[in-house]
Write a protein that holds these residues in place. Structure first.
Motif, mmCIF file in Angstrom:
data_model
loop_
_atom_site.group_PDB
_atom_site.id
_atom_site.type_symbol
_atom_site.label_atom_id
_atom_site.label_comp_id
_atom_site.label_asym_id
_atom_site.label_seq_id
_atom_site.Cartn_x
_atom_site.Cartn_y
_atom_site.Cartn_z
ATOM 1 N N LEU A 236 0.851 -1.199 0.000
ATOM 2 C CA LEU A 236 0.000 0.000 0.000
ATOM 3 C C LEU A 236 0.879 1.238 0.000
ATOM 4 C CD1 LEU A 236 -2.476 -0.958 2.897
ATOM 5 C CD2 LEU A 236 -2.710 -1.470 0.452
ATOM 6 N N ILE A 237 0.394 2.275 -0.698
ATOM 7 C CA ILE A 237 1.141 3.538 -0.684
ATOM 8 C C ILE A 237 0.170 4.717 -0.629
ATOM 9 C CG2 ILE A 237 1.298 3.666 -3.231
ATOM 10 C CD1 ILE A 237 4.161 4.888 -2.737
ATOM 11 N N HIS A 238 0.562 5.710 0.142
ATOM 12 C CA HIS A 238 -0.149 6.991 0.113
ATOM 13 C C HIS A 238 0.905 8.098 0.052
ATOM 14 C CE1 HIS A 238 -3.132 10.099 0.788
ATOM 15 N NE2 HIS A 238 -2.262 10.656 1.611
ATOM 16 N N ARG B 207 -9.760 12.335 -5.434
ATOM 17 C CA ARG B 207 -10.011 13.674 -4.898
ATOM 18 C C ARG B 207 -9.994 14.751 -5.965
ATOM 19 N NH1 ARG B 207 -5.512 14.744 -1.682
ATOM 20 N NH2 ARG B 207 -4.605 13.271 -3.129
ATOM 21 N N HIS B 208 -9.230 14.523 -7.027
ATOM 22 C CA HIS B 208 -9.156 15.558 -8.049
ATOM 23 C C HIS B 208 -10.364 15.555 -8.980
ATOM 24 C CE1 HIS B 208 -4.840 15.018 -6.896
ATOM 25 N NE2 HIS B 208 -5.072 16.280 -6.637
ATOM 26 N N GLY B 209 -11.195 14.522 -8.858
ATOM 27 C CA GLY B 209 -12.480 14.540 -9.544
ATOM 28 C C GLY B 209 -12.416 14.194 -11.019
ATOM 29 N N LEU B 210 -13.600 13.906 -11.552
ATOM 30 C CA LEU B 210 -13.703 13.513 -12.962
ATOM 31 C C LEU B 210 -13.240 14.603 -13.903
ATOM 32 C CD1 LEU B 210 -17.115 11.709 -13.542
ATOM 33 C CD2 LEU B 210 -14.824 10.907 -14.107
ATOM 34 N N GLU C 15 6.198 9.592 -6.996
ATOM 35 C CA GLU C 15 6.540 8.767 -5.826
ATOM 36 C C GLU C 15 5.995 7.342 -5.966
ATOM 37 O OE1 GLU C 15 8.647 9.599 -3.225
ATOM 38 O OE2 GLU C 15 9.047 11.125 -4.719
ATOM 39 N N ILE C 16 4.781 7.222 -6.507
ATOM 40 C CA ILE C 16 4.212 5.878 -6.706
ATOM 41 C C ILE C 16 5.126 5.081 -7.643
ATOM 42 C CG2 ILE C 16 2.283 4.604 -7.755
ATOM 43 C CD1 ILE C 16 0.450 6.943 -6.716
ATOM 44 N N ASN C 17 5.566 5.706 -8.719
ATOM 45 C CA ASN C 17 6.436 4.998 -9.660
ATOM 46 C C ASN C 17 7.824 4.733 -9.076
ATOM 47 O OD1 ASN C 17 4.979 4.340 -12.046
ATOM 48 N ND2 ASN C 17 4.811 6.513 -12.482
ATOM 49 N N GLY D 95 -7.232 4.267 -8.712
ATOM 50 C CA GLY D 95 -8.587 4.557 -9.152
ATOM 51 C C GLY D 95 -8.528 5.449 -10.379
ATOM 52 N N SER D 96 -9.596 5.392 -11.204
ATOM 53 C CA SER D 96 -9.603 6.239 -12.407
ATOM 54 C C SER D 96 -9.682 7.712 -12.022
ATOM 55 C CB SER D 96 -10.773 5.870 -13.320
ATOM 56 O OG SER D 96 -11.996 6.029 -12.628
ATOM 57 N N HIS D 97 -10.249 7.990 -10.853
ATOM 58 C CA HIS D 97 -10.220 9.341 -10.318
ATOM 59 C C HIS D 97 -10.400 9.268 -8.809
ATOM 60 C CE1 HIS D 97 -14.539 8.691 -11.000
ATOM 61 N NE2 HIS D 97 -14.708 9.442 -9.932
#
Ligand code: AMP
Length: 147
Positions: A37-39, A117-120, A97-99, A113-115
């Motif tokens: 898991l990563i945040h 907090r930054h929204g669709l 950072e994820i990469n 996720g496809s989206h």
């Protein structure tokens, strides 16, 4: 194509995160893969804020955000049976950072996720796209069907 061995799930604590989590668990089970898991705690730029203050948030707030993120991600990790050494809290740009963590830890599938907090409306500039553009491994963007 061989099975995935190490799946990295990017968690943003947004409310739809559960369906992304569910998909990552299912894939880890099917592939008998390790799940990490990563945040990423993002630096908040105050220059654009309504306060008219030009700068980035101070170290105290950063530390508080890191501590809060650690508690939340550890709780999710416990629920999923993910060991502490497979849980990463990093600071900076989520896509980079994820990469970086994926490359350093022989991750062969990143799940986002496809989206979130930054929204669709910001999908084109979203973390999912950013991760995909920079990734050296497969990336699954789990579709979140709320409109
Ligand atoms: P967004 O870019 O906010 O639309 O988010 C898209 C997906 O990227 C989310 O569903 C998460 O899987 C992942 N993501 C976004 N922000 C973060 C973050 N700060 N830390 C970890 N993953 C993130």
């Amino acid at each position: 194509m061989g099975n995935y061995k190490h799946i990295l799930l990017a968690v943003d604590f947004f409310e739809q995160a559960q369906s992304v989590i569910d998909r990552a668990i299912a894939l880890a089970n099917i592939n008998q893969a390790s799940l990490s898991l990563i945040h990423i705690v993002e630096m908040i730029h105050l220059a654009d804020s309504e306060y008219g203050f030009d700068g980035i948030m101070d170290a105290d707030i950063s530390n508080e955000m890191i501590a809060a993120a650690k508690i939340k991600l550890t709780r999710i990790g416990k629920e999923l049976g993910v060991e502490q050494d497979r849980i990463w809290i990093e600071m900076g740009s989520p896509k980079l950072e994820i990469n970086r963590i994926a490359e350093e830890n022989q991750v062969d599938l990143i799940v986002v996720g496809s989206h979130g907090r930054h929204g669709l409306q910001l999908l084109l500039g979203s973390t999912a796209n950013g991760v995909l553009r920079h990734a050296k491994c497969d990336v699954l963007a789990v579709s979140l069907n709320d409109h």
